[in-house]
Scaffold this active site. Structure first.
Site, PDB file in Angstrom:
ATOM      1  CG  HIS A 183       3.946  -0.234  -3.257  1.00  0.00           C
ATOM      2  ND1 HIS A 183       3.646  -1.514  -3.666  1.00  0.00           N
ATOM      3  CD2 HIS A 183       2.760   0.411  -3.195  1.00  0.00           C
ATOM      4  CE1 HIS A 183       2.341  -1.639  -3.834  1.00  0.00           C
ATOM      5  NE2 HIS A 183       1.776  -0.473  -3.558  1.00  0.00           N
TER       6      HIS A 183
ATOM      7  CG  HIS B 141       0.200   1.198  -7.963  1.00  0.00           C
ATOM      8  ND1 HIS B 141       0.340  -0.167  -8.018  1.00  0.00           N
ATOM      9  CD2 HIS B 141      -0.230   1.482  -6.711  1.00  0.00           C
ATOM     10  CE1 HIS B 141      -0.002  -0.691  -6.851  1.00  0.00           C
ATOM     11  NE2 HIS B 141      -0.338   0.294  -6.040  1.00  0.00           N
TER      12      HIS B 141
ATOM     13  CD  GLN C 253      -2.509   4.251  -8.782  1.00  0.00           C
ATOM     14  OE1 GLN C 253      -2.228   4.871  -7.761  1.00  0.00           O
ATOM     15  NE2 GLN C 253      -3.005   3.020  -8.737  1.00  0.00           N
TER      16      GLN C 253
ATOM     17  NE  ARG D 189     -11.813  -0.136  -5.285  1.00  0.00           N
ATOM     18  CZ  ARG D 189     -12.195  -1.352  -4.865  1.00  0.00           C
ATOM     19  NH1 ARG D 189     -11.290  -2.291  -4.652  1.00  0.00           N
ATOM     20  NH2 ARG D 189     -13.466  -1.617  -4.634  1.00  0.00           N
TER      21      ARG D 189
ATOM     22  CE1 TYR E 173      -4.393  -1.548 -10.672  1.00  0.00           C
ATOM     23  CE2 TYR E 173      -2.586  -1.548  -9.089  1.00  0.00           C
ATOM     24  CZ  TYR E 173      -3.686  -0.920  -9.664  1.00  0.00           C
ATOM     25  OH  TYR E 173      -4.058   0.339  -9.223  1.00  0.00           O
TER      26      TYR E 173
ATOM     27  NE  ARG F  84      -9.422  -4.614  -1.803  1.00  0.00           N
ATOM     28  CZ  ARG F  84      -8.399  -3.833  -1.551  1.00  0.00           C
ATOM     29  NH1 ARG F  84      -7.763  -3.945  -0.385  1.00  0.00           N
ATOM     30  NH2 ARG F  84      -7.979  -2.953  -2.449  1.00  0.00           N
TER      31      ARG F  84
ATOM     32  CG  HIS G 255      -1.722  -3.486  -2.062  1.00  0.00           C
ATOM     33  ND1 HIS G 255      -2.343  -3.524  -3.296  1.00  0.00           N
ATOM     34  CD2 HIS G 255      -0.761  -2.544  -2.176  1.00  0.00           C
ATOM     35  CE1 HIS G 255      -1.795  -2.647  -4.116  1.00  0.00           C
ATOM     36  NE2 HIS G 255      -0.817  -2.049  -3.468  1.00  0.00           N
TER      37      HIS G 255
ATOM     38  CD  GLU H 116      -3.922   1.230   0.845  1.00  0.00           C
ATOM     39  OE1 GLU H 116      -3.756   2.380   0.402  1.00  0.00           O
ATOM     40  OE2 GLU H 116      -4.014   0.224   0.116  1.00  0.00           O
TER      41      GLU H 116
ATOM     42  CG  HIS I 197      -0.241   0.333   2.049  1.00  0.00           C
ATOM     43  ND1 HIS I 197       0.344   1.550   1.773  1.00  0.00           N
ATOM     44  CD2 HIS I 197      -0.761  -0.107   0.875  1.00  0.00           C
ATOM     45  CE1 HIS I 197       0.190   1.835   0.500  1.00  0.00           C
ATOM     46  NE2 HIS I 197      -0.469   0.849  -0.079  1.00  0.00           N
TER      47      HIS I 197
ATOM     48  CG  ASP J 184       0.799   3.376  -3.162  1.00  0.00           C
ATOM     49  OD1 ASP J 184       0.434   2.811  -4.199  1.00  0.00           O
ATOM     50  OD2 ASP J 184       0.183   3.289  -2.101  1.00  0.00           O
TER      51      ASP J 184
END
Length: 454
Positions: free
Chosen positions: A58, A60, A63, A84, A123, A212, A234, A237, A271, A322
């Site tokens: 996992h 991203h 980041q 975030r 994403y 969500r 996800h 988490e 997670h 992550d």
């Protein structure tokens, strides 16, 4: 033209356990044969201790460019949700060239840490205004270019993201670069498949971002597009996510997913921090893998997954970097264990039920679960890519240790500094702990970060 290479290890951790004096015959980067108890021959490339490469299930990658830049608290309480917002601000400045430079640095550091395959939970699809690029998978192309430049194996997991919260809450303007609908997501998958065409051993999966961020109808529609690839999501988490899911559906997130989707061994629940016993037992029955990211979960204040009970019960797991706040495979494994020690006020919490080496349990479990979650070829098996890590014979913490005791010392004491070499598909791309293209990759990253700061 076929090229043959022979590697000889004094000791090598194979899926069935440690073996001595192992000759690996490679052809075009694939393992042709594995022969234990074999004396080295002239021309063999000799090494002391070898391990299978670790999957990073996992990431991203982008980041990595903001690592360490969100460690300042404002006047109120800081949390995942405030972090975030900082991430959204960083996203606004990224273009494909920046994605390439940042991902290349992250993937280089993964290889130096002993990760040989990455699951890229991707994403960031659209341009800064939220419009599709002329090439729908332009950002995925940049990720593929970064994988090609560094040599890491890539399992690309394009993300489906449609809403801001449970019950169809509309996406916010800050999420404009992520949002797709099922029709545009299908086009994105096709374009992503084309982007991976030139990479050895690449895999394509799908990633509904979270419960969500998708409606139940969209979740069903999108997972049907997955064909034979892995499915990552996800889930659970944050405690707030659990509370919101209960308010929306009357069920906890993992329980809702198990009851409403065909979760199976091709799924990875990333997670799953806030699960109860019924939920992790349901995960075991489904065959799904728990995708654990201890450093990011600690950095974001997520909580601690109940690993001692769940893994003793037979839950498969893998590790991921992550947010890439720090990329260090041994530290992910170490922190996974240390979180349990702090929670349970004991030591060596993550071992086989009857006891044994903690380092061996963590390393073997991470390789097996990560490989399953990323649809990777079987590690260290004839016909599979030669993805290996060798350790320094002279690393002080490893001197006088062998087999499981050596693995314990590697994970809990020596750490990444004990890594000598890393092979990916038979190519030795890390030597003396450094990636062979480190200088050029770091220079490109530095120029990119300076440009973004202007």
């Amino acid at each position: 033209m076929n090229t043959e290479t022979v590697l000889h290890f004094e000791r090598l951790l194979l899926p069935g356990g440690w073996q001595r004096d192992v000759r690996l015959v490679l052809e075009d980067g694939l393992i042709v044969s594995i022969t234990p108890d074999a004396a080295p021959r002239p021309g063999d490339k000799r090494h002391a201790t070898g391990l299978p490469g670790m999957p990073n299930l996992h990431s991203h990658a982008f980041q990595r460019g903001m690592a360490g830049a969100a460690e300042y608290r404002g006047g109120g309480k800081d949390s995942f949700w405030t972090w975030r917002e900082a991430m959204y601000c960083f996203v606004d400045r990224l273009d494909p060239e920046a994605m390439l430079a940042i991902a290349a640095l992250a993937y280089m550091e993964m290889l130096e840490a002993g990760f040989t395959r990455v699951g890229e939970f991707h994403y960031l699809h659209h341009d800064p205004a939220g419009h599709s690029y002329e090439e729908p998978a332009r950002m995925a192309v940049a990720l593929a270019e970064a994988a090609a430049e560094t040599g890491i194996a890539l399992t690309l997991l394009p993300v489906f993201y449609a809403q801001a919260g449970f019950g169809g809450l509309p996406a916010s303007p800050r999420q404009r670069r992520f949002v797709t609908d099922p029709e545009s997501y299908a086009r994105l998958l096709d374009a992503s498949r084309h982007a991976l065409a030139g990479l050895h051993d690449a895999r394509l999966g799908i990633a509904p971002h979270s419960l969500r961020a998708v409606t139940p109808a969209a979740l069903a529609e999108v997972t049907a597009l997955g064909h034979d690839g892995p499915v990552h999501i996800h889930i659970a988490e944050q405690q707030r996510e659990v509370d919101d899911c209960l308010a929306w559906s009357g069920a906890r997130p993992v329980q809702w997913l198990l009851d409403n989707a065909e979760v199976g061994p091709d799924w990875c629940l990333v997670h799953a921090t806030h699960v109860n016993e019924a939920e992790w037992r349901g995960m075991i029955l489904s065959g799904a893998i728990a995708g654990l990211c201890p450093m990011t979960e600690a950095n974001l204040g997520d909580g601690i997954f109940p690993a001692a009970a769940a893994l003793a019960g037979g839950l498969g797991f893998g590790i991921g970097s992550d947010s890439n706040i720090r990329i260090d495979m041994t530290e992910e494994l170490r922190l996974l264990e240390y979180g349990q020690r702090l929670s349970h006020h004991g030591r060596n919490c993550l071992t086989e039920p009857g006891g044994g080496s903690t380092g061996r349990f963590l390393y073997h479990g991470g390789v097996a679960g990560g490989s399953q979650a990323l649809a990777a070829p079987a590690p260290l098996a004839p016909g599979s890519p030669a993805d290996l890590v060798s350790l320094r014979a002279d690393a002080p913490s490893l001197i006088g240790r062998s087999d499981d005791a050596l693995l314990d010392a590697f994970v809990f004491s020596a750490g990444q500094g004990a890594i000598e070499s890393v092979w990916r598909r038979g190519c030795r791309i890390v030597r003396d702990g450094r990636h062979v293209r480190r200088g050029a990759i770091v220079d490109h990253f530095a120029l990119t970060l300076k440009r973004l700061a202007q």
